[in-house]
Design an enzyme around this catalytic site. Structure first.
Site, PDB file in Angstrom:
ATOM      1  N   CYS A   1     -57.869-121.858 -45.444  1.00 43.56           N
ATOM      2  CA  CYS A   1     -58.769-121.378 -44.378  1.00 43.56           C
ATOM      3  C   CYS A   1     -58.312-121.825 -42.998  1.00 43.56           C
ATOM      4  CB  CYS A   1     -60.189-121.862 -44.622  1.00 43.56           C
ATOM      5  SG  CYS A   1     -60.945-121.030 -46.017  1.00 43.56           S
TER       6      CYS A   1
HETATM    7  N1  COA Z   1     -78.377-117.704 -57.465  1.00 45.59           N
HETATM    8  C1  COA Z   1     -79.451-118.485 -57.671  1.00 45.59           C
HETATM    9  N2  COA Z   1     -79.394-119.830 -57.813  1.00 45.59           N
HETATM   10  C2  COA Z   1     -78.167-120.390 -57.739  1.00 45.59           C
HETATM   11  C3  COA Z   1     -77.008-119.648 -57.533  1.00 45.59           C
HETATM   12  C4  COA Z   1     -77.136-118.235 -57.398  1.00 45.59           C
HETATM   13  N3  COA Z   1     -76.074-117.447 -57.168  1.00 45.59           N
HETATM   14  N4  COA Z   1     -75.937-120.474 -57.504  1.00 45.59           N
HETATM   15  C5  COA Z   1     -76.405-121.720 -57.692  1.00 45.59           C
HETATM   16  N5  COA Z   1     -77.754-121.675 -57.843  1.00 45.59           N
HETATM   17  C6  COA Z   1     -78.658-122.803 -58.094  1.00 45.59           C
HETATM   18  C7  COA Z   1     -77.959-123.944 -58.771  1.00 45.59           C
HETATM   19  O1  COA Z   1     -77.985-123.758 -60.178  1.00 45.59           O
HETATM   20  C8  COA Z   1     -78.806-125.124 -58.336  1.00 45.59           C
HETATM   21  O2  COA Z   1     -79.978-125.162 -59.115  1.00 45.59           O
HETATM   22  P1  COA Z   1     -80.661-126.580 -59.538  1.00 45.59           P
HETATM   23  O3  COA Z   1     -81.064-127.209 -58.228  1.00 45.59           O
HETATM   24  O4  COA Z   1     -81.791-126.161 -60.406  1.00 45.59           O
HETATM   25  O5  COA Z   1     -79.574-127.351 -60.229  1.00 45.59           O
HETATM   26  C9  COA Z   1     -79.223-124.761 -56.912  1.00 45.59           C
HETATM   27  O6  COA Z   1     -79.092-123.333 -56.827  1.00 45.59           O
HETATM   28  C10 COA Z   1     -78.364-125.394 -55.842  1.00 45.59           C
HETATM   29  O7  COA Z   1     -76.990-125.172 -56.141  1.00 45.59           O
HETATM   30  P2  COA Z   1     -75.826-125.739 -55.226  1.00 45.59           P
HETATM   31  O8  COA Z   1     -74.504-125.274 -55.787  1.00 45.59           O
HETATM   32  O9  COA Z   1     -76.012-127.207 -55.046  1.00 45.59           O
HETATM   33  O10 COA Z   1     -76.104-124.936 -53.867  1.00 45.59           O
HETATM   34  P3  COA Z   1     -75.763-125.328 -52.387  1.00 45.59           P
HETATM   35  O11 COA Z   1     -76.997-125.460 -51.632  1.00 45.59           O
HETATM   36  O12 COA Z   1     -74.736-126.415 -52.291  1.00 45.59           O
HETATM   37  O13 COA Z   1     -75.040-123.969 -51.873  1.00 45.59           O
HETATM   38  C11 COA Z   1     -72.835-123.151 -51.379  1.00 45.59           C
HETATM   39  C12 COA Z   1     -73.845-123.488 -52.474  1.00 45.59           C
HETATM   40  C13 COA Z   1     -71.535-122.716 -52.040  1.00 45.59           C
HETATM   41  C14 COA Z   1     -73.385-122.001 -50.569  1.00 45.59           C
HETATM   42  C15 COA Z   1     -72.627-124.369 -50.456  1.00 45.59           C
HETATM   43  O14 COA Z   1     -72.449-125.539 -51.205  1.00 45.59           O
HETATM   44  C16 COA Z   1     -71.449-124.243 -49.512  1.00 45.59           C
HETATM   45  O15 COA Z   1     -71.312-123.274 -48.775  1.00 45.59           O
HETATM   46  N6  COA Z   1     -70.596-125.272 -49.445  1.00 45.59           N
HETATM   47  C17 COA Z   1     -69.469-125.338 -48.550  1.00 45.59           C
HETATM   48  C18 COA Z   1     -68.427-124.434 -49.050  1.00 45.59           C
HETATM   49  C19 COA Z   1     -67.265-124.276 -48.129  1.00 45.59           C
HETATM   50  O16 COA Z   1     -67.357-124.384 -46.946  1.00 45.59           O
HETATM   51  N7  COA Z   1     -66.156-123.986 -48.709  1.00 45.59           N
HETATM   52  C20 COA Z   1     -65.007-123.745 -47.960  1.00 45.59           C
HETATM   53  C21 COA Z   1     -64.377-122.614 -48.628  1.00 45.59           C
HETATM   54  S1  COA Z   1     -62.981-122.166 -47.769  1.00 45.59           S
END
Ligand code: COA
Length: 373
Positions: free
Chosen positions: A156
């Site tokens: 990225c």
């Molecule tokens: N739909 C519904 N629920 C979902 C889901 C989906 N698609 N995906 C995950 N969940 C649930 C999980 O099971 C979890 O449930 P629980 O609390 O009962 O265990 C809950 O939502 C939270 O999941 P989590 O993975 O911790 O979500 P988050 O708030 O961290 O958001 C991202 C996920 C990916 C959006 C976030 O972590 C993010 O953007 N991180 C940075 C990524 C980044 O910048 N990457 C760089 C790439 S170049």
């Protein structure tokens, strides 16, 4: 030493857009089919049923509403769930070169520069469609650009790392005009069957023209005051696809050969790393967060951008201080911060200060501090 200015940018946006409801409908259709197929094992407690995805979660967790993609049909087909991009013959222009041509021609036009006056072409992106010949050399020929060309990959952060490389080439007198192009086909490495990440990426291509101020002709340029890059090894964002897959006899279609991340951990590790990168970089130029008029941040997650901007500026950002484009583009890898710069810079007055900042796999982060001429 000559000053380096950004004189033009360009953007290729694919025609197809997929909103969260469409993406989630396909995902949930596939989940239901899988759970039906595995009903006996689920009933016997041998495996867990797969859970549905939801549009509400996607918007709340990331700020993403929709994404542009090269091919929507293949992604939305529950039997396929990946784009369909037919193989191109060797004598046909490659997909990334085609995307690059559109963005580059716009950037050159913006800059008032002819392709033959470009002396270096850098194609910088997360994924290259082939090992060689370099896409940049193909693009150089297709544009009729001069000089030399090479590809680079810093995930990225590819665009900001390429901006520093371009600026150094200009300062060293190697080139007077450099073209940086970021063709990102993120949907090709996204696992659309992974609930945690199936929503996060889109496709796009950006282009940037950098020139020695001595030869630049446009008035609305941005001087590159300084660049700072940082890397810190992490496996929290990883993709195991590579040329050794064939000789390791591993499954080339396995999930680890696609984008995999621990999203929470990335969030926690990267936000402080990026906030201190920008703050330290500003301090090294005797600047403070309060001097910054705009932050064109990497576009992965809205909450990350709000948090980083708040730490750097010292207060929650106004929407125009840290523009968000990920709501309709999603994460377009290295193109994201450049899309924000491309779409949200013309209103700034002369003397305004801004920072283009990327962050991602590696980890890698780049800060480019610019001032409107
Ligand atoms: N739909 C519904 N629920 C979902 C889901 C989906 N698609 N995906 C995950 N969940 C649930 C999980 O099971 C979890 O449930 P629980 O609390 O009962 O265990 C809950 O939502 C939270 O999941 P989590 O993975 O911790 O979500 P988050 O708030 O961290 O958001 C991202 C996920 C990916 C959006 C976030 O972590 C993010 O953007 N991180 C940075 C990524 C980044 O910048 N990457 C760089 C790439 S170049």
């Amino acid at each position: 030493m000559t000053a380096v200015v950004i004189t033009g940018t360009g953007l290729f946006t694919p025609q197809h857009s997929i909103d969260n409801d469409q993406l989630v409908a396909t995902f949930n259709h596939w989940v239901d089919a899988e759970n039906t197929r595995n009903a006996a094992a689920i009933e016997a407690g041998e495996c867990e049923p797969l859970a549905h995805s939801s549009s509400e979660f996607i918007v709340k967790a990331s700020g993403i509403h929709s994404r542009y993609v090269l091919d929507a049909e293949g992604i939305l087909d529950p039997e396929r769930m990946r784009p369909r991009l037919p193989e191109r013959a060797n004598d046909d222009t490659s997909t990334q070169c085609r995307m690059g041509l559109i963005a580059a021609q716009q950037a050159l036009e913006n800059a008032g520069v002819n392709a033959e006056d470009i002396e270096l072409v850098i194609v910088a992106c997360s994924n290259l469609e082939r090992a060689y010949p370099a896409v940049s050399v193909e693009l150089q020929a297709a544009l009729g650009a001069g000089g030399y060309a090479f590809d680079m990959n810093v995930a990225c952060s590819s665009a900001t790392f390429a901006i520093e490389t371009a600026a150094n080439a200009i300062r060293a007198g190697r080139a007077k005009r450099v073209l940086v192009v970021n063709p990102e086909i993120c949907t090709a490495h996204l696992n659309f069957r992974d609930r945690d990440s199936h929503f996060i990426f889109g496709d796009a291509c950006t282009a940037i023209v950098l020139e020695s101020q001595q030869v630049a002709t446009v008035e609305q340029a941005f001087e590159v005051l300084d660049t700072r890059l940082v890397t810190q090894f992490s496996n929290a964002i990883r993709n195991n696809a590579g040329f050794l897959n064939r000789v390791s006899d591993s499954d080339p279609l396995a999930a680890d050969k696609l984008f995999v991340q621990e999203g929470r951990r990335v969030f926690k590790d990267v936000c402080p790393m990026v906030a201190s990168l920008i703050s330290d970089h500003l301090a090294s130029l005797s600047l403070a967060g309060s001097d910054i008029d705009r932050m064109w941040l990497h576009q992965a997650n809205r909450h990350m951008n709000d948090l980083i901007a708040r730490r750097v500026l010292g207060h929650p950002p106004e929407p125009e201080q840290a523009p968000i484009i990920l709501d309709r583009y999603a994460n377009t890898s290295s193109a994201g911060s450049i899309i924000a710069f491309h779409l949200h810079r013309n209103d700034l007055p002369s003397g305004a200060l801004g920072v283009v900042c990327s962050f991602g796999a590696g980890y890698s982060a780049g800060s480019v501090i610019v001032r409107r001429c």
